[in-house]
Design a protein around this motif. Structure first.
Motif, short mmCIF file in Angstrom:
data_model
loop_
_atom_site.label_atom_id
_atom_site.label_comp_id
_atom_site.label_asym_id
_atom_site.label_seq_id
_atom_site.Cartn_x
_atom_site.Cartn_y
_atom_site.Cartn_z
N ILE A 84 0.87 -1.18 0.00
CA ILE A 84 0.00 0.00 0.00
C ILE A 84 0.90 1.22 0.00
CG2 ILE A 84 -1.89 1.21 1.16
CD1 ILE A 84 -2.57 -1.36 2.60
N LYS A 118 4.65 0.67 2.83
CA LYS A 118 3.56 0.16 3.64
C LYS A 118 3.03 -1.11 3.01
CE LYS A 118 1.74 4.24 6.03
NZ LYS A 118 0.52 5.05 6.29
N GLN A 139 0.16 -4.61 3.69
CA GLN A 139 -0.95 -5.16 4.46
C GLN A 139 -0.67 -6.64 4.68
OE1 GLN A 139 -4.89 -4.75 2.70
NE2 GLN A 139 -5.70 -4.21 4.70
N GLU A 159 -6.00 -8.68 9.92
CA GLU A 159 -5.33 -7.79 8.99
C GLU A 159 -4.73 -6.57 9.71
OE1 GLU A 159 -7.52 -6.57 5.59
OE2 GLU A 159 -8.04 -8.61 4.98
N LYS A 160 -3.48 -6.25 9.33
CA LYS A 160 -2.81 -5.07 9.87
C LYS A 160 -2.04 -4.38 8.74
CE LYS A 160 -3.69 -6.00 14.29
NZ LYS A 160 -4.48 -5.12 15.17
N THR A 161 -2.06 -3.05 8.76
CA THR A 161 -1.24 -2.27 7.83
C THR A 161 0.01 -1.83 8.57
OG1 THR A 161 -3.18 -1.52 6.61
CG2 THR A 161 -1.15 -0.23 6.37
N HIS A 216 4.14 -0.18 8.54
CA HIS A 216 5.17 0.64 7.90
C HIS A 216 6.49 -0.10 8.04
CE1 HIS A 216 7.77 3.91 6.78
NE2 HIS A 216 6.72 4.71 6.52
#
Length: 744
Positions: free
Chosen positions: A715, A719, A721, A729-731, A733
Motif C-alpha cells: 500500500i 507500507k 498489508q 489484517e494489519k497495515t 510501515h
C-alpha cells in the motif's frame, strides 16, 4: 512393675503391641508418667505411635476423659481417635481431642468471665477481622485518597504476627515488611485501638482464643490446678509447629503432674512466618526437667539411598536432635542431580522426566515437582501446557492467575487487539478516580474510531485522570506502530504499570516486581507476543476436572508439601539466588529454617528423587547471570548423588550469549519447523523500487507482537498489508514494523 504388652481389642482379638510397634514406638507407648519428647523423623510412624499411646493409656486403666490430645487440625484428632477406637473400643470417643484453638474456645466459654469476657462472647472470623481492622483504620484516617496503608488481608497478617510474636509491631515490620516502615506509626496507633474495641464489644479473633486462654491460666491458680487434675495425660502432635503461646499453655495445663508427651521433628520446623517457634521443641527438656527423649529413626517411606542424602542435608544444622533415618524398605537408586544450562533448559528436562515416568507406569498423582517460591515454576507451567500435561499447583498462584501478571498481559492484549473490551476495562479501572461509567464512555469512543489507540492518546476530558489516560494511549500507540523485542516491550509496559502496582499492592509490590521480571525472562522464549499469550492461556479446569484434582501431577511450594509424599519428587532451582530465599541470606536463624525446608522437600520422595540446578538464573535488572549451586546442595557428599547424563557446559560461551541482550534475557533458537531470516527493511539486499523488498504478496512473515502471517499487498511506499494468523489484517510501515521472513 512390668506391664502386659497385649490385650483384647474392640472385636475381642488379642492385640500384641510388640508385634504392632517397633521397639522405639513401643517404648514411647509404654511410658505412663512424666514428660516424654518423641523425635519422630520423616516417615517414621508418629501417628501410629500417638494412636497406640491413647489405646495403651486406656488399657492401663486411665479414664478416657482424663486424656487430652491436641493436634493442628480437627480431622487429624478425629482420625487418630477413630483408629484408637478400633484397638480399645468406643470408650476412646470420650477422649478430648482437637486443635489448640478449639480447646481454648471451649475453656474460655467457662472461664472467660475471669478476664472480663462474658460467656457469650463473639468470635470474629477472618472476614469479620478484616472488616473491623479496615473500619478502625478509616476512623483513624489512616486510609483514604492518596494514602497507601496496607490492604485488609496484609493488615490482618501483620496484626496476627504482632500478637503471636510478643506484641512488637516494629519487629514484625522490620523482619517481614521493611518496605512498609513508613506505615509503622499508623500501625502502632491502630493495634491498641483494635484490642480495646474487641474487649469493649466482647469480641475475640482467632489469635485471642489462645492468648486469652493463656492469660486465664497464668493469672488464676485455681484454673491451672483444675486443668491439671482434669487432664492428667496431655499429648501434642506436630509440636515443632507450635508458637510461644501454645507452648506456654501446655506447660501451664500440666500443673501438678507433667505427664506430657509431645511428638514432632525439629528438622521439619518450617513455619516461623506463621509464628511457629523452633525453640519450643528444642527447649522442651528444659521446660520439663526429667524429660525422656525417644527417637523414631526407622523410616517406612523412602529407600536408603534417598535417606543417606536427606540425612546429609540435615547433618549440618547448627542446632538439632541428632538422628539418622534408616529405611525399612530394600533397594532403591541414588538421587539424581541435573545441571541445567538455565531455567528454560531445566523446565524442559523436568517435563521430559515426567513424561518418562508416566511411560514407566507412574500415575500423574505419583509425581510432584517442588520449589521454594511460586514463580520458580512459571517456565515449567508453560512447558507442561505446551505438551498437554495437566497439573494442579499448590502454594502460590499459577502464572496467569496472579493479578499483576493479568494486568501486564492485558496491556499486551490491547496492543494486539485494541477492541478487547475486557482488557480495556481491567486496565482503565487501575487508574485512580476512573470509574465504570467513565470506562464505558471511553470504550464507546474507541470502538467508533478507525485507530482506537490514537483516539485514546487524544481523548478529550477535563477529568483529573485525563492526562494519565492520554499518556497510556500514546505509549500503546507507539508500541503498536514501532514494536520492541518482546522482553523490552514488556519492560516498557511495566514502567507505565509500576506506579499503579505500588499503589494497589503497596504491601507486597517488591515480590510482584520480581515475578514480572520473571515473566520477561519467560518471554525470551518466544518470537512474538501472540505465541506467548497462546501458551499462557491454558484453559481453567471445569468442575469435573476439579474433582479429578487428586489424580493430577502436583506442582507445589516446599511449604505446602509438608506432610505429603509421592513416589517421584523433582526439586527445582537449587541455585543461590533462588534457594535459600534471598530474603534469608544474611540471617543465621532464617538460613537454618531454609535448610530444614530443603530437608522437608527431599524427604517427600518414596522412590525417585531428583535435584535440579540451573547454571544461569535471571536476575531482575541485570539479566542472566551465572549462579553457583545452593549452599545446601553443595553440602551433600558427591558420592551420594548421580549426575543425570553428565554433560559439559561451556560457561563462558553461555555467559557471552546471554549478555547479548540488554533486557537481560536470551532468545532461544528458532522452532525446528521454521527458519527465520531477520531483515533490515530499509537496506535489504534485493530491495525493489517500491520499498517492499522481499515482503512480496504471499510471503510468510513474523511480527514481534502479532506473530506469523502472510503478506497480502503493498500500500504505497514502504507500507504493506499483512493477514496475521491470530491478529487479523494489519497495515504496517516497513521502517518500524521489524518484520521477519519465515522460510520453510
Amino acid at each position: 512393675m512390668t506391664m502386659s504388652t497385649d490385650f483384647l481389642d474392640s472385636q475381642g482379638v488379642r492385640v500384641d503391641f510388640k508385634r504392632e510397634l517397633n521397639p522405639e514406638q513401643l517404648r514411647a507407648v509404654e511410658i505412663m508418667n512424666g514428660p516424654v519428647l518423641v523425635i519422630a523423623g520423616a516417615g517414621s510412624g508418629k501417628t501410629r505411635t500417638l494412636v497406640y499411646r491413647v489405646a495403651r493409656l486406656i488399657q492401663q486403666g486411665v479414664k478416657p476423659d482424663k486424656i487430652l490430645l491436641l493436634t493442628f487440625t480437627r480431622k487429624a484428632a478425629a482420625t487418630m481417635l477413630i483408629r484408637a477406637s478400633r484397638i480399645v473400643g468406643s470408650q476412646c470417643q470420650q477422649v478430648t481431642g482437637g486443635t489448640f484453638h478449639g480447646f481454648a474456645h471451649r475453656m474460655l466459654r467457662r472461664h472467660g468471665h475471669l478476664i472480663g469476657y462474658p460467656n457469650n462472647f463473639t468470635i470474629l472470623d477472618r472476614a469479620d477481622m478484616l472488616d473491623l481492622l479496615y473500619l478502625l483504620a478509616r476512623q483513624l484516617e489512616l486510609t483514604g485518597p492518596g494514602k497507601q496503608f496496607p490492604r485488609k488481608s496484609v493488615l490482618a497478617s501483620i496484626v496476627s504476627k504482632t500478637e503471636n510474636c510478643g506484641g512488637s509491631v516494629s519487629k514484625v515490620i522490620e523482619q517481614g515488611y521493611p518496605h512498609l516502615l513508613g506505615e509503622l506509626p499508623g500501625l502502632e496507633k491502630l493495634i491498641p485501638v483494635y484490642r480495646k474495641y474487641k474487649k469493649v464489644h466482647a469480641l475475640m479473633d482467632y489469635d485471642d482464643l489462645l492468648l486469652r486462654w493463656r492469660d486465664v491460666l497464668k493469672e488464676y491458680a485455681q484454673v491451672r490446678e483444675s486443668m491439671g487434675s482434669w487432664f492428667q495425660y496431655i499429648m501434642v502432635d506436630e509440636y515443632q509447629d507450635t508458637n510461644a503461646t501454645q507452648a506456654e499453655i501446655v506447660h501451664l495445663m500440666a500443673c501438678g503432674h507433667d505427664n506430657v508427651m509431645i511428638v514432632g521433628d525439629d528438622a521439619q520446623s518450617i513455619y516461623s512466618f506463621r509464628g511457629a517457634n523452633f525453640k519450643n521443641i528444642m527447649n522442651f527438656p528444659d521446660m520439663f526437667p526429667g524429660t525422656q527423649i525417644i527417637k523414631l529413626e526407622r523410616n517406612y517411606r523412602s529407600t536408603q539411598p534417598n535417606l543417606d542424602c536427606t540425612n546429609a542435608i540435615i547433618a549440618n544444622a547448627k542446632e538439632k536432635f541428632t538422628k539418622q533415618l534408616t529405611a525399612q524398605r530394600k533397594g532403591g537408586n541414588q538421587p539424581y542431580l541435573y545441571l541445567a544450562k538455565e531455567e528454560v533448559d531445566q523446565a524442559k528436562f523436568v517435563a521430559d522426566r515426567i513424561q518418562e515416568l508416566l511411560k514407566d507406569g507412574f500415575k500423574p498423582s505419583d509425581i510432584a515437582v517442588l520449589f521454594r517460591a511460586g514463580f520458580h515454576s512459571f517456565h515449567l507451567e508453560t512447558e507442561l501446557g505446551s505438551r498437554g500435561i495437566t497439573f494442579v499447583k499448590r502454594g502460590g498462584l499459577r502464572l496467569i492467575e496472579a493479578a499483576h501478571i493479568k494486568d501486564l498481559l492485558s496491556l499486551l492484549r490491547i496492543i494486539i487487539n485494541p477492541l478487547d473490551r475486557l482488557s480495556w476495562s481491567r486496565i482503565l479501572l487501575l487508574i485512580e478516580r476512573l470509574g465504570l461509567k467513565s470506562v464505558e464512555k471511553i470504550f464507546s469512543q474507541l470502538i467508533k474510531s478507525e485507530d482506537p489507540l490514537q483516539c485514546l492518546s487524544t481523548y478529550k476530558t477535563k477529568a483529573a485522570w485525563g492526562e494519565t489516560v492520554r499518556g497510556l494511549g500514546s505509549l500503546l500507540k507507539r508500541l503498536h506502530d514501532m514494536p520492541a523485542d518482546l522482553p523490552d516491550l514488556l519492560l516498557q509496559l511495566e514502567t507505565w504499570y509500576r506506579p499503579h502496582l505500588e499503589k494497589i499492592h503497596h504491601e507486597d509490590y517488591p515480590k510482584r516486581l520480581r515475578e514480572l521480571a520473571h515473566l520477561r525472562g519467560l518471554a525470551a522464549r518466544y518470537d512474538d507476543a501472540v505465541s506467548m499469550l497462546a501458551d499462557l492461556a491454558l484453559d481453567p479446569p471445569d468442575q469435573e476436572e476439579m474433582e479429578k484434582e487428586k489424580e493430577r501431577l502436583v506442582l507445589s511450594t516446599m511449604h505446602s508439601a509438608k506432610g505429603l509424599e509421592w513416589k517421584a519428587v523433582l526439586i527445582l532451582s537449587l541455585a543461590e539466588g533462588r534457594f535459600p530465599s534471598p530474603a534469608a541470606s544474611f540471617r543465621t536463624k532464617e538460613i537454618e529454617e531454609e535448610r530444614r525446608l530443603f530437608y522437608v522437600a527431599a524427604t517427600r520422595a518414596k522412590d525417585f528423587l531428583c535435584f535440579c540446578y540451573p547454571a544461569f538464573i535471571s536476575v531482575s535488572g541485570t539479566g542472566l547471570l551465572p549462579a553457583r549451586p545452593s549452599r545446601f546442595l553443595e553440602e551433600i557428599p558427591a558420592d551420594l548423588l548421580q549426575l543425570w547424563k553428565k554433560r559439559i557446559v561451556n560457561d563462558e560461551k553461555i555467559y557471552q550469549k546471554n549478555r547479548q541482550h540488554m533486557s537481560g534475557v536470551t532468545r532461544p533458537p528458532s522452532r525446528p519447523s521454521e527458519h527465520v531470516q531477520q531483515i533490515n527493511s530499509e537496506s535489504s539486499p534485493g530491495s525493489d523500487q517500491t520499498g517492499f523488498g522481499i515482503f512480496t504478496p504471499g510471503k510468510r512473515v513474523r511480527h514481534p507482537i502479532f506473530g506469523p502471517g502472510r503478506v497480502i499487498r503493498g500500500i504505497g511506499p514502504k507500507k504493506i498489508q499483512v493477514l496475521f494468523d491470530v491478529a487479523g489484517e494489519k497495515t504496517l510501515h516497513l521502517d518500524y514494523a521489524k518484520l521477519s521472513v519465515i522460510e520453510s
